[in-house]
Each structure stands twice: as structure tokens, then as C-alpha cells.
Design a protein around this motif. Structure first.
Motif, PDB file in Angstrom:
ATOM      1  N   LEU A 252       0.828  -1.197  -0.081  1.00 34.17           N
ATOM      2  CA  LEU A 252      -0.160  -0.004   0.053  1.00 34.17           C
ATOM      3  C   LEU A 252       0.782   1.298   0.052  1.00 34.17           C
ATOM      4  N   TYR A 253       0.479   2.106  -0.860  1.00 33.38           N
ATOM      5  CA  TYR A 253       1.217   3.491  -1.006  1.00 33.38           C
ATOM      6  C   TYR A 253       0.155   4.629  -0.671  1.00 33.38           C
ATOM      7  N   THR A 254       0.840   5.557   0.022  1.00 34.91           N
ATOM      8  CA  THR A 254      -0.340   6.691   0.513  1.00 34.91           C
ATOM      9  C   THR A 254       0.284   8.149  -0.648  1.00 34.91           C
ATOM     10  N   ILE A 255      -0.835   8.592  -0.851  1.00 31.36           N
ATOM     11  CA  ILE A 255      -0.831   9.688  -1.946  1.00 31.36           C
ATOM     12  C   ILE A 255      -0.328  10.889  -0.877  1.00 31.36           C
ATOM     13  N   THR A 256       0.754  11.466  -1.138  1.00 32.98           N
ATOM     14  CA  THR A 256       1.393  12.506  -0.400  1.00 32.98           C
ATOM     15  C   THR A 256       1.653  14.221  -1.311  1.00 32.98           C
ATOM     16  N   GLY A 257       0.951  13.433  -2.564  1.00 33.72           N
ATOM     17  CA  GLY A 257       1.238  15.000  -3.291  1.00 33.72           C
ATOM     18  C   GLY A 257       0.660  14.673  -4.801  1.00 33.72           C
ATOM     19  N   VAL A 258       0.334  15.750  -5.506  1.00 31.08           N
ATOM     20  CA  VAL A 258      -0.311  15.706  -6.857  1.00 31.08           C
ATOM     21  C   VAL A 258       0.330  16.811  -7.597  1.00 31.08           C
ATOM     22  N   MET A 259       1.290  16.504  -8.693  1.00 31.70           N
ATOM     23  CA  MET A 259       1.951  17.457  -9.390  1.00 31.70           C
ATOM     24  C   MET A 259       1.295  17.581 -10.638  1.00 31.70           C
ATOM     25  N   GLN A 260       1.850  18.793 -11.280  1.00 32.67           N
ATOM     26  CA  GLN A 260       1.133  19.091 -12.839  1.00 32.67           C
ATOM     27  C   GLN A 260       1.733  18.059 -13.828  1.00 32.67           C
ATOM     28  N   ASP A 261       0.896  17.741 -14.851  1.00 34.22           N
ATOM     29  CA  ASP A 261       1.671  16.847 -15.715  1.00 34.22           C
ATOM     30  C   ASP A 261       2.941  17.209 -16.197  1.00 34.22           C
ATOM     31  N   ILE A 262       3.786  16.327 -16.603  1.00 30.76           N
ATOM     32  CA  ILE A 262       5.168  16.245 -17.278  1.00 30.76           C
ATOM     33  C   ILE A 262       4.771  16.961 -18.587  1.00 30.76           C
ATOM     34  N   PRO A 263       5.438  18.094 -18.967  1.00 26.24           N
ATOM     35  CA  PRO A 263       5.406  18.618 -20.300  1.00 26.24           C
ATOM     36  C   PRO A 263       5.863  17.546 -21.379  1.00 26.24           C
ATOM     37  N   LYS A 264       5.453  17.713 -22.402  1.00 19.52           N
ATOM     38  CA  LYS A 264       5.695  16.712 -23.373  1.00 19.52           C
ATOM     39  C   LYS A 264       7.021  16.952 -24.013  1.00 19.52           C
ATOM     40  N   LEU A 265       7.589  18.112 -23.781  1.00 22.77           N
ATOM     41  CA  LEU A 265       9.187  18.546 -24.223  1.00 22.77           C
ATOM     42  C   LEU A 265      10.072  18.388 -22.860  1.00 22.77           C
ATOM     43  N   SER A 266       9.977  17.037 -22.336  1.00 22.34           N
ATOM     44  CA  SER A 266      10.794  16.773 -21.141  1.00 22.34           C
ATOM     45  C   SER A 266      11.402  15.659 -21.243  1.00 22.34           C
ATOM     46  N   HIS A 267      12.846  15.510 -20.974  1.00 17.58           N
ATOM     47  CA  HIS A 267      13.637  14.303 -21.389  1.00 17.58           C
ATOM     48  C   HIS A 267      13.266  13.150 -20.336  1.00 17.58           C
ATOM     49  N   ILE A 268      12.689  13.558 -19.128  1.00 18.01           N
ATOM     50  CA  ILE A 268      12.273  12.505 -18.154  1.00 18.01           C
ATOM     51  C   ILE A 268      10.474  12.473 -18.093  1.00 18.01           C
ATOM     52  N   ARG A 269      10.084  11.279 -18.245  1.00 22.63           N
ATOM     53  CA  ARG A 269       8.460  11.137 -18.190  1.00 22.63           C
ATOM     54  C   ARG A 269       8.251  10.122 -17.283  1.00 22.63           C
ATOM     55  N   PHE A 270       6.973  10.258 -16.558  1.00 22.74           N
ATOM     56  CA  PHE A 270       6.594   9.233 -15.681  1.00 22.74           C
ATOM     57  C   PHE A 270       5.156   9.738 -15.361  1.00 22.74           C
ATOM     58  N   GLU A 271       4.367   8.707 -14.673  1.00 23.11           N
ATOM     59  CA  GLU A 271       3.102   9.102 -14.198  1.00 23.11           C
ATOM     60  C   GLU A 271       3.008   8.817 -12.647  1.00 23.11           C
ATOM     61  N   ALA A 272       4.000   8.380 -11.987  1.00 27.69           N
ATOM     62  CA  ALA A 272       3.945   8.442 -10.567  1.00 27.69           C
ATOM     63  C   ALA A 272       5.303   8.444  -9.835  1.00 27.69           C
ATOM     64  N   LEU A 273       5.753   8.923  -8.997  1.00 24.71           N
ATOM     65  CA  LEU A 273       6.894   8.701  -7.847  1.00 24.71           C
ATOM     66  C   LEU A 273       6.728   8.193  -6.721  1.00 24.71           C
ATOM     67  N   ALA A 274       7.559   7.178  -6.460  1.00 19.37           N
ATOM     68  CA  ALA A 274       7.176   6.460  -5.116  1.00 19.37           C
ATOM     69  C   ALA A 274       8.699   6.860  -4.525  1.00 19.37           C
ATOM     70  N   SER A 275       8.543   6.925  -3.234  1.00 20.79           N
ATOM     71  CA  SER A 275       9.642   7.259  -2.282  1.00 20.79           C
ATOM     72  C   SER A 275      10.856   6.297  -2.311  1.00 20.79           C
ATOM     73  N   LEU A 276      11.879   6.523  -2.625  1.00 27.40           N
ATOM     74  CA  LEU A 276      12.740   5.648  -2.514  1.00 27.40           C
ATOM     75  C   LEU A 276      13.411   4.736  -1.393  1.00 27.40           C
ATOM     76  N   SER A 277      12.894   5.348  -0.372  1.00 30.61           N
ATOM     77  CA  SER A 277      12.844   4.850   1.138  1.00 30.61           C
ATOM     78  C   SER A 277      12.138   3.656   1.267  1.00 30.61           C
ATOM     79  N   SER A 278      11.036   3.339   0.196  1.00 28.55           N
ATOM     80  CA  SER A 278      10.365   2.116   0.349  1.00 28.55           C
ATOM     81  C   SER A 278      11.123   0.773  -0.388  1.00 28.55           C
ATOM     82  N   ILE A 279      12.149   1.085  -0.715  1.00 25.29           N
ATOM     83  CA  ILE A 279      12.870  -0.244  -1.144  1.00 25.29           C
ATOM     84  C   ILE A 279      13.593  -0.791   0.153  1.00 25.29           C
ATOM     85  N   ASN A 280      13.377  -2.089   0.170  1.00 25.67           N
ATOM     86  CA  ASN A 280      14.275  -2.788   1.271  1.00 25.67           C
ATOM     87  C   ASN A 280      15.506  -3.073   0.697  1.00 25.67           C
TER      88      ASN A 280
END
Length: 873
Positions: A252-280
Motif C-alpha cells: 500500500l502507498y499513501t498519496i502525499t502529493g499531486v503534481m502538474q503533468d510532465i510537459p511533452k518536451l521533457s527528457h524525463i517522463r513518468f506517471e508516478a513517483l514512489a519514495s526511494l525509502s520504500s525499497i528494502n
């Protein structure tokens, strides 16, 4: 022959005349000439000239400099209006030649507009980010022992932590890890979501704005999740997602933020970001420990430097970190270096990119091709303008008699060419819109570019048209400005235009040389493309449907597929070979210190028979249960050659043990070399490992009878297996064609440019032929009266043009052959030979068009009635 008396430097004399007041010029120039003659007698020519130059510069004083003359703006406006009116009359008076110039410039300018739009998009990437000039990505050069270095856009997690701890030049840093995502579940709603793991420094380095949440803490806690607005709407509709939970697999992941959509002219694209500290991080991945220095394939590190002057110290710090950590590396060396954010969209191309990248070389190629085509159209303008010199010279002579100066004549012809260029721009814009829609129809291109028509881009278009007009009209303008008005009005035959005949012929040769080069290159490239698609890969691909299981269990689905009458066989594999997807690892033989990289694919026992691989020795895998230990491996010829297993003898290699990922596996089969990667790459050492259920792809051999009904049945079975994801299945042959899609797109571009080059060159030749025939119509009539036959006259009129085409062919064809054999094809390990048809098909096509144009015009002139032509003579 008497020697000429030395004179003062011409440029110095002109400079004096340019700045000196008229009332002082005569006396000052006389005195300087007297001093020059005196110094010439006493000190010699060199010193006399030097002293003259020094004196000219010394007299550049406030009291000698003439006051600037301020032209009346009203007069300038009237002058410009006169230029425009005169240019319009000239364009309308010569509709044929004006039309040829407008069409030629429009066709060539359309490519220029496309390049401008592409470059504008590339420079607009990540333009909305703050401090983008201080953002750098840390990239990796991986150098396995005894192998070529591999450039990676990714780097190690440990490298990021060391930078954070040891480099003071860094203001902020973030670490990203790929492969986050899957099916996001909220109650009965399931939506596929993809993205990255990211640490809490992400929104400090990248100023992507948040609609909800706090940027400084949104990714701080484990199992925190930030969604884009579009993704949040897919999952929660219009409801507020903040604080709600989303389930990925069993987490289970808790929603802690909603960001504006990534512009089309962006070198990095994603739909979601999870906290890196979630990884064991106490667990391990297939590549080893998460934070191992050598695990540099799935992590990305970005830094925000304190200032632009910090880059040298940051680069030095990366080298120091690499040197220290490589002391513990056994089989490879890793070197870190910074890459500016603004340079990412235009390459250089690297493995493991975290977003779309467009090769900067392709941009330069497109710009170069556009320039070549544009110059060809400008050649047409110059050629036809100078060819009409006998007609326009009287106009220029009258203007000069009426008081027009040299620069006024130049201005007149420059304005005329700019007007033609602007009219061409209107036509080119419509061609650009067609090209734009075609380019955006390519999926890969559409992901990279928007080609939007912003006001700035429109201004670029207009400025481009003006520059083209100035370039096209410059040479004719200066040519006409040098005309002597008295001599031309007295006798037009005194005009020295005939000195420029060879120049005009040279332009025709250059145009057709470029046209033949492009069209021959297109034909050769198409032959290579067909060769890649139909290349002998070392196994069979006909009628094999590759189905992406998308993490679904395949046992029931495979058994139901096998019951279909059209299914002739089924196998399983981790990846599909020969499409460009690569996965490798290290292999060892007898020497524990001798390690080499090998390409890997994991397959079941049905894979090799289904694809009809050729065994040089040994046998296929033995089918085993899922939980049985792995003991067997099958290799290609390159593996036994690399390690000299069995002294290179496939039969003697059977039973030998090799070590992969800490496992000792026995070689049970040796395959004839096959293409693991695309056909342009050299065949590398490759091994196949066994798994009862690799779990990535199903390879289904189908009968060709009633394929639509079979595909419908497969789609129905898939819906029973997976109600969320659509069926992702393609025939192997189609996938191979798509693997060379970039090559196909480049071919279409070059082919289109080749056709435009031929059209523009043909338009120029057409105008030249018409003009030449009009000038020689009386000569032809006189020759006919004196008894000359039609065949002889046609040969006489067309001979010079045909010789120009022959000369262009003698230049273009060897140049094209050298370019491909010495430059292009050297980059392809396997390619088709350049045949006779490849070299001469384009020549026949271009020659056919040229012969038709020349023949029709010469025939028209030859068959003219001499009585009508000569009745007024």
C-alpha cells in the motif's frame, strides 16, 4: 614591357575618400600623394606605402571626418515602395521564370521550416525548469575487462550517496530508480501506472510544481506516492486523492502529493513517483546488491550545482570517486562524468536512457540536407536571373541614367528576391503542414516532438525567408550593379554576360550532382534495409506470434492456445531475439581470472525446435520441473572460440563446464552462430539458459490458414486471462521490420529530399532550356532554311545540356560509392553488396526526366515554321 609605377594602397585611398570631408579631400589627398612620390624616390616602395597608410590613419581626426548624412525617412519609405512596385511588375512580366523560382524555393524552404521547428523543440526541452543550466546528470562509462566501453545514462546508487557525502560543489541531489509501477488497484478500479522511485531531493533539483502536497517532504516517508494530475484523475476521478492509498501488488502507498503533468518536451517522463525509502535494500536484485558500486544499470543521479563555476571541481570529484571505488572492482571499471541537462535530448545516445533521446547527428544531417536543397534552389534563382541579363540590362541601364546609384540597383534586386522568397514561404508553409503531419504520424517521432507553431517559431520562419531571399538575390544584384549604363544602352551585345556561361553551367552540374547523389543513396539505402529485414538470422521467424504475457501466469492460457487448430507449436522465452533488446552477464571457463561478457536469453525446451536453430553438436535442453536445479546451457560458436573450449571444436565442447552468476553449467549443445541483436551488429558470444517457465513471452507458431479467425480466438482467450491489459502480440517478421523503423524513417526523409532535389534541378534545367531555345529560335530557322535536318538540329541544341548531365553523373556516382563503402557501410557488420542496378537506376530516372524536358523544348523549336519566325527580318 615597362614596369608599372608603384601606387599608394588602394584600400587606404578609398578609406580616406570615405571619411574625409569633401572640402578638405582634394588638398589632403594631393599632399599625401606628393609625400608618397618623394618617399618612393628616397625610401623605396614598401616604406612609401607604409608611411602613406600611417598618414591616412593619422588624419582620421574630428575636424577631417565628414558629418553623417541623415536620410529623410519619408524618402526611404518612398524608395522602398518604388522597389516593391517595380519588383511586382518584374515578377508578373516574367511569370514562367518567377513561377519556377517560387516553386523551387517553396519546396526547399519547407524542409528548412521543418528543421527550424525540430531545433526549436529540442531547445525547448526542460525549458520550464528553474536553474536548468546548473542541473547535471551523472552518467557512467562501463569498461568490462577486455571489451569495448559501454556508455550508460544510468549509474550506481552508491555513486549517488558518495556524491552527496563527499562533493561540496553540489547544492542538491536526487537518486531515481526505475521499474516502479504495475497495476494500481483502488477497490475494483485497476489502472496500469509506471514511474520511478525517487528520494526527497527530487523536487529540489527539479522544480516541477505540485498542485497538492509539500514538495520538501512529499517523498520523505516510506511508501509515499506522488501522482501526476492525469494519473490521479484516472485513479480517483474528481475526488481529492491526498491521503488515500493505492495498492501495487501487495504493498500500500499513501498519496502525499499531486503534481502538474510532465510537459511533452521533457527528457524525463513518468506517471508516478514512489519514495526511494520504500525499497528494502537488505534484499538483492538480479543484478546484485541494490547499493553495489557495480549495480549501475537501473539508477539515475541528478545534481544541482551551487553555481556554474562548480563544474570543474565536480568533474574532478567524480574522477576521484571512480578511481577509489574501482580498486575494489574485479571484472570491470566504472567511470562517472557529468552530462548537462540541456544536452540530454540531443544525445549522445547511451544505454538505459530514462527518457526519449534524439540523436544530435540526425539534426545536423537534416540541417545539412535542408541547406543543400536550399542552395540548389538559390542556384536556380541565380542561374535564371543571370540568364535573363540581356533583358534586364536595359532596365538597369535606364535606372542608372535616371540617377540610380550602385546600392540602389542592388537594393532593387534584393527586394525583388525577398518578395519572391516571402511568396515562396506562403507555399512552403502548406507543404510544411503536410510534412508535419507525416512526421508526427511516426510513433517514435511523435513521442519526441510537438512541432507546435508558436509566435516565436513563426518569426523564425519569416526571418528564414528573408535570409533566403537575400542569399538568392545577392549574386544577381551585384552582377547587375556593375553594368555600364552607356555601353548597355548603346549596344547590348557589349554586355559581358557571356563570361558567366561557364559559371551557370557549373551550377547546373552541381545541382544534378547533388540530385544523383541523393537518389542513388536512397536506392542503396533501401537495398540495405531490405537486406536487414530478410537477413538470415540463423533461425526461422515465419508465422511466429510473440505474445507479451504482461506478468500473467501462462499455464492455463498456453494449454488453451495449444487446443486451437491453427496453433502448431508453443515455446517460452525471456526476450525476443534480433530486435535490439540486449541482456548479458559475465561467463568464466577454466581460468577464474578470465571473464567475458555473453548475451543471454532464457528459454524452455520447446524454443529451439520451434525456431529451428541449427545444432553443430550436442542436443536440446531436457525438460525439467520448475523447481529442478539449473544444470545445462547451450552456447553459440563465438563462446567456444572466445574461451577456446574444446580447442574450438563444437563436438569436444559438449560436457565442458562454464560458470555464470556463480553457477556451474554443463554445455549440452553448440548452435550455429545466430543473430541475438540486430543484423547490423556483429555476432557476439551468446548463451541460452533453461527455465521451465521463463515467464515473459509466449512464442506461438501459427498456420497461415484463416489468420483473422485465429487472432480473434487468441484475443478472446486473452480477455479471459487478463481483463485489464489489452493483448500485446505481434508477428516476429513485423517486429523485425519495426526494429529497423528508425532506418526506414531516415530512408523516407532522404528519399523525399532526393525527389525534391530532382524536382528543383529539373525546374532549373527547364528554365534554362526554355530561355536558351528562345534565344536560338532564329538561328534554328536559318539553319532549316539552309537545309539542316531535324535530327541534326536537335542534337546541336541539346548536346551541351546532355554533356552537363554526363559530367554530373561522372562526379556523383563515384562519390556516392565511396561515401557508402568507406563511411556508411563500415558501421554495419553485415550489409548487402552495392550492385550495378543500385548505382545506375537513379541515373536512368534522372536522365529520363532531363531528356523529356530537353527533347520536348528542342522539338518544339525545331518544328517551328521558319517563315513565321523570319518574316520580319
Amino acid at each position: 614591357m615597362k614596369n608599372k609605377t608603384p601606387q599608394p594602397p588602394t584600400w587606404a585611398t578609398r578609406f580616406l575618400e570615405a571619411y574625409c570631408r569633401p572640402e578638405l579631400l582634394e588638398d589632403l589627398q594631393g599632399d599625401l600623394n606628393e609625400f608618397f612620390d618623394r618617399n618612393l624616390q628616397t625610401r623605396g616602395a614598401f616604406m612609401a606605402r607604409l608611411i602613406y597608410v600611417i598618414d591616412v590613419l593619422k588624419f582620421f581626426r574630428p575636424y577631417t571626418v565628414r558629418k553623417p548624412s541623415l536620410n529623410n525617412p519619408l524618402n526611404n519609405r518612398f524608395m522602398l515602395a518604388s522597389y516593391i512596385k517595380t519588383s511586382g511588375r518584374s515578377i508578373m512580366r516574367s511569370k514562367l521564370f518567377s513561377g519556377i523560382n517560387i516553386i523551387g524555393l517553396a519546396v526547399s524552404m519547407s524542409i528548412g521550416l521543418l528543421v527550424i521547428a525540430i531545433v526549436s523543440d529540442l531547445f525547448s526541452y526542460d525549458s520550464g525548469l528553474q536553474d536548468k543550466d546548473r542541473i547535471y546528470r551523472v552518467v557512467t562509462s562501463l569498461e568490462p575487462n577486455g571489451q569495448q566501453p559501454v556508455a550508460l545514462a544510468s549509474t550506481s546508487w552508491k555513486g549517488g550517496e558518495l556524491i552527496h557525502a563527499q562533493v561540496p560543489a553540489v547544492e542538491a541531489m536526487t537518486i531515481l530508480k526505475n521499474n516502479f509501477g504495475g497495476d494500481a488497484k483502488i477497490g475494483d478500479n485497476t489502472v496500469p501506472v509506471s514511474g520511478f522511485y525517487a528520494d526527497n531531493g527530487f523536487f529540489t533539483v527539479f522544480s516541477f510544481p505540485l498542485v497538492s502536497g509539500v514538495a520538501t517532504s512529499a517523498l520523505q516517508q516510506p511508501h509515499s506516492l506522488v501522482l501526476t494530475q492525469t494519473t490521479a484523475k484516472k485513479l480517483f476521478g474528481e475526488a481529492d486523492p491526498m491521503g488515500k492509498t493505492v495498492k501495487f501488488d501487495s504493498t500500500l502507498y499513501t498519496i502525499t502529493g499531486v503534481m502538474q503533468d510532465i510537459p511533452k518536451l521533457s527528457h524525463i517522463r513518468f506517471e508516478a513517483l514512489a519514495s526511494l525509502s520504500s525499497i528494502n535494500t537488505s534484499q538483492t536484485t538480479g543484478d546484485g546488491d541494490y547499493k553495489a558500486w557495480s549495480n549501475c544499470f537501473s539508477n539515475y543521479v541528478y545534481v544541482l550545482l551551487k553555481n556554474n563555476n562548480s563544474l570543474p571541481s565536480f568533474t574532478t570529484a567524480l574522477k576521484s570517486i571512480s578511481t577509489h571505488e574501482n580498486t575494489t572492482a574485479a571484472n570491470s571499471k566504472i567511470f562517472l562524468s557529468p552530462q548537462p541537462l540541456k544536452s540530454i535530448p540531443m544525445g549522445p545516445l547511451m544505454e538505459n536512457e530514462d527518457g526519449p533521446v534524439f540523436s544530435g547527428a540526425i539534426v545536423y544531417v537534416l540541417a545539412g540536407l535542408a541547406l543543400v536543397i536550399l542552395l540548389s534552389a538559390c542556384f536556380n534563382y541565380t542561374n535564371l536571373s543571370i540568364a535573363r541579363s540581356l533583358t534586364r540590362s536595359r532596365e538597369v541601364g535606364i535606372r542608372k541614367v535616371m540617377g540610380a546609384g550602385r546600392w540602389q540597383v542592388i537594393g532593387q534586386f534584393i527586394v525583388e528576391s525577398v518578395i519572391i522568397s516571402l511568396v515562396s514561404l506562403a507555399c512552403a508553409f502548406f507543404i510544411f503542414l503536410v510534412l508535419r503531419s507525416q512526421f508526427l504520424s511516426f510513433r517514435d517521432f511523435m513521442q519526441l516532438f510537438s512541432l507546435s507553431l508558436s509566435p516565436v517559431v513563426i518569426l523564425y520562419f519569416i526571418g528564414f525567408a528573408v535570409v533566403v531571399g537575400v542569399i538568392a538575390g545577392a549574386l544577381p544584384a551585384f552582377f547587375y550593379a556593375k553594368i555600364n549604363a552607356v555601353r548597355v544602352l548603346k549596344d547590348t551585345s557589349s554586355l559581358t554576360v557571356f563570361r558567366h556561361v561557364n559559371f551557370r553551367k557549373a551550377l547546373v552540374v552541381v545541382q544534378y550532382t547533388l540530385s544523383l547523389f541523393f537518389i542513388t543513396a536512397t536506392i542503396i539505402g533501401y537495398n540495405q534495409y531490405k537486406g536487414f529485414i530478410h537477413f538470415d538470422l540463423g533461425f526461422k521467424t515465419e508465422n511466429i506470434l510473440n505474445i507479451n504475457l504482461q506478468d500473467n501466469k501462462d499455464e492455463v492460457f498456453a494449454s488453451e492456445l495449444a487446443s486451437l487448430p491453427a496453433v502448431k507449436g508453443i515455446s517460452r522465452s525471456v526476450l525476443v531475439s534480433s530486435l535490439g533488446s540486449l541482456y548479458g552477464t559475465g561467463m568464466k571457463y577454466n581460468n577464474p581470472h578470465d571473464s567475458a561478457g555473453v548475451m543471454l536469453n532464457t528459454v524452455d525446451a520447446g524454443y529451439l525446435p520451434l525456431h529451428q536453430y541449427t545444432f553443430l553438436a550436442g542436443r536440446n535442453f531436457t525438460a525439467k520441473p520448475k523447481d529442478a536445479p539449473e544444470t545445462e546451457i547451450i552456447v553459440n560458436e563465438q563462446v567456444i572460440k572466445r574461451f577456446n573450449i574444446g580447442r574450438g571444436n563444437p563436438q569436444k565442447a559438449i560436457g565442458e563446464l562454464v560458470k555464470i552468476d556463480g553457477k556451474s553449467l554443463a554445455i549440452v549443445g553448440v548452435l550455429r552462430d545466430f543473430h541475438y541483436g540486430t543484423a547490423d551488429r556483429k555476432i557476439e558470444p551468446t548463451a541460452l539458459r533453461y527455465s521451465a517457465n521463463p515467464g515473459r513471452y509466449l512464442n506461438v507458431k501459427l498456420s497461415v490458414n484463416n489468420l483473422p479467425a485465429t487472432m480473434a480466438s487468441i484475443a478472446t482467450l486473452w480477455k479471459q486471462l487478463d481483463k485489464i491489459h489489452p493483448l500485446d502480440a505481434e508477428f516476429y517478421d513485423v517486429q523485425i521490420e519495426k526494429a529497423y523503423n528508425a532506418f526506414a524513417v531516415l530512408l523516407k526523409i532522404v528519399g523525399f529530399i532526393a525527389m525534391m532535389a530532382v524536382c528543383i534541378s529539373s525546374l532549373g534545367l527547364f528554365g534554362m532550356v526554355i530561355y536558351t531555345m528562345e534565344k536560338r529560335v532564329k538561328e534554328v530557322s536559318i539553319r532549316k532554311v539552309l537545309g539542316a535536318g531535324e535530327g541534326l538540329l536537335m542534337y546541336m541544341l541539346s548536346r551541351s545540356f546532355l554533356l552537363l548531365l554526363l559530367l554530373a553523373a561522372l562526379i556523383a556516382l563515384p562519390l556516392t560509392w565511396l561515401f557508402f563503402t568507406k563511411v556508411v557501410l563500415n558501421n554495419f557488420a553485415y550489409h548487402q553488396p552495392i550492385g550495378f542496378a543500385d548505382m545506375f537506376t537513379g541515373l536512368l530516372f534522372v536522365a529520363g526526366i532531363a531528356f523529356m524536358m530537353i527533347g520536348l523544348q528542342t522539338l518544339k523549336i525545331v518544328r517551328a515554321n521558319p517563315a513565321k519566325v523570319l518574316k520580319n527580318e
